[in-house]
Write an enzyme that holds these catalytic residues in place. Structure first.
Site, mmCIF file in Angstrom:
data_model
loop_
_atom_site.group_PDB
_atom_site.id
_atom_site.type_symbol
_atom_site.label_atom_id
_atom_site.label_comp_id
_atom_site.label_asym_id
_atom_site.label_seq_id
_atom_site.Cartn_x
_atom_site.Cartn_y
_atom_site.Cartn_z
ATOM 1 N N ASP A 183 -27.652 -58.622 63.374
ATOM 2 C CA ASP A 183 -28.183 -60.013 63.518
ATOM 3 C C ASP A 183 -28.947 -60.325 64.950
ATOM 4 O OD1 ASP A 183 -27.336 -60.310 60.805
ATOM 5 O OD2 ASP A 183 -25.724 -61.395 61.509
ATOM 6 N N GLU B 97 -18.941 -59.779 64.893
ATOM 7 C CA GLU B 97 -18.477 -59.871 64.015
ATOM 8 C C GLU B 97 -17.163 -59.957 63.927
ATOM 9 O OE1 GLU B 97 -19.965 -59.994 61.671
ATOM 10 O OE2 GLU B 97 -21.616 -59.778 62.578
ATOM 11 N N ASP C 117 -24.986 -61.663 69.541
ATOM 12 C CA ASP C 117 -23.939 -62.689 67.997
ATOM 13 C C ASP C 117 -22.203 -61.189 67.796
ATOM 14 O OD1 ASP C 117 -23.641 -63.398 64.960
ATOM 15 O OD2 ASP C 117 -23.342 -61.008 64.327
ATOM 16 N N HIS D 25 -25.732 -59.004 58.845
ATOM 17 C CA HIS D 25 -23.653 -58.231 58.772
ATOM 18 C C HIS D 25 -23.623 -58.127 59.519
ATOM 19 C CE1 HIS D 25 -23.267 -62.195 56.765
ATOM 20 N NE2 HIS D 25 -24.082 -61.534 55.518
#
Length: 299
Positions: free
Chosen positions: A256, A112, A110, A251
């Protein structure tokens, strides 16, 4: 709440200052016999005032952190992204065709980012991944890196991931981090939730990182649509709630990633029940859901 705590702190400081002034005044006119008693009395007052002040500060921090945790749980998920080119990368399926899907090695990852528009200058500020081998998350094989985007992180995105400029100031640039990530994933199969979003960022940085991401890519969002087509919600939060998967660190890229890995393992069992046992079958099933999902969004 924080305002009232702040006012209470000011009052405590005023009381402490007043006690100090009274102490000096009392000592100036005290006899030798009264000296020790005055020191003890005002010492106790000072200690109580300091303890009250520390308690108020700790209470304020606890309330602030609790409010942030609650806010993260209620933030909206990313919008869904579909990119046909990304879902049709050169997969080299001949290497995997005959192998059982569960026996393959996956890197669930994942990112960000500073925003939702990779083609318009948004950058990765954190990337994380965990390895799944033989249906088990390998806790010893984890990748988690912050990235310096080269510009100030928008406040609107900080609200989601909590990553500030101060946290990435001394972190490496994306080129270096992606080279390390490429070494980490090796020839494993990439898995992400809403994978087209994360893959778009990786593909746009191939030149800068002097590497290629031409891996098999699976998307748990598309698997979710395939397995539960009658259910409208296929966000990571919604799926985790249905599967009773707790997301620790929502988040955050690592939090995640771990949650998505747990969801993937459960989905592999459910896909097997549906007769999806090879990688080729899994890709065909998930990719067929792109058109279905786009159609669902019209209603």
């Amino acid at each position: 709440m924080l305002v009232s705590i702040g006012l209470s702190g000011v009052v405590a400081l005023c009381l402490l200052s007043f006690a100090g002034w009274k102490l000096v005044y009392a000592l100036e006119y005290a006899t030798k016999d009264q000296f020790a008693d005055i020191i003890i009395t005002y010492g106790i007052v000072a200690l109580l005032s300091v303890a009250a002040l520390v308690g108020l500060v700790m209470l304020g921090l606890n309330r602030t952190l609790s409010a942030r945790e609650y806010d993260l749980r209620n933030l909206p998920d990313r919008p869904e992204f579909y990119d046909y080119d990304l879902l049709n990368l050169p997969h080299h399926l001949e290497e995997f065709d005959e192998r059982n899907l569960k026996s393959l090695t996956f890197t669930v990852f994942d990112t960000e980012t500073t925003g939702l528009r990779p083609s318009q200058g948004d950058e990765i500020i954190q990337i994380a991944g965990v390895r799944v081998e033989d249906g088990v998350i390998k806790e010893s094989k984890v990748f988690d890196k912050l990235v310096n985007p080269g510009f100030s992180i928008p406040k609107a995105s900080i609200r989601f991931h909590g990553i500030t400029d101060e946290m990435v100031t001394d972190q490496p640039k994306i080129g270096e981090v992606l080279r390390e990530f490429r070494d980490f994933i090796g020839d494993s199969i990439l898995v992400a939730h809403n994978a087209a979003f994360d893959m778009k960022f990786l593909k746009l940085k191939e030149l800068e990182s002097s590497t290629k991401f031409e891996h098999v890519v699976l998307d748990t969002l598309l698997f979710s649509v395939f397995l539960d087509r009658e259910i409208p919600e296929h966000t990571l939060s919604a799926i985790a709630e249905r599967m009773k998967v707790e997301i620790e660190g929502r988040h955050t890229a690592l939090g995640d990633s771990i949650a998505t890995a747990k969801i993937l393992i459960d989905m592999l069992d459910r896909l097997e029940v549906r007769g999806i046992t090879t990688l080729d079958q899994a890709l065909r099933a998930s990719n067929s859901m792109v058109a279905v999902r786009k159609l669902q969004e019209q209603f």
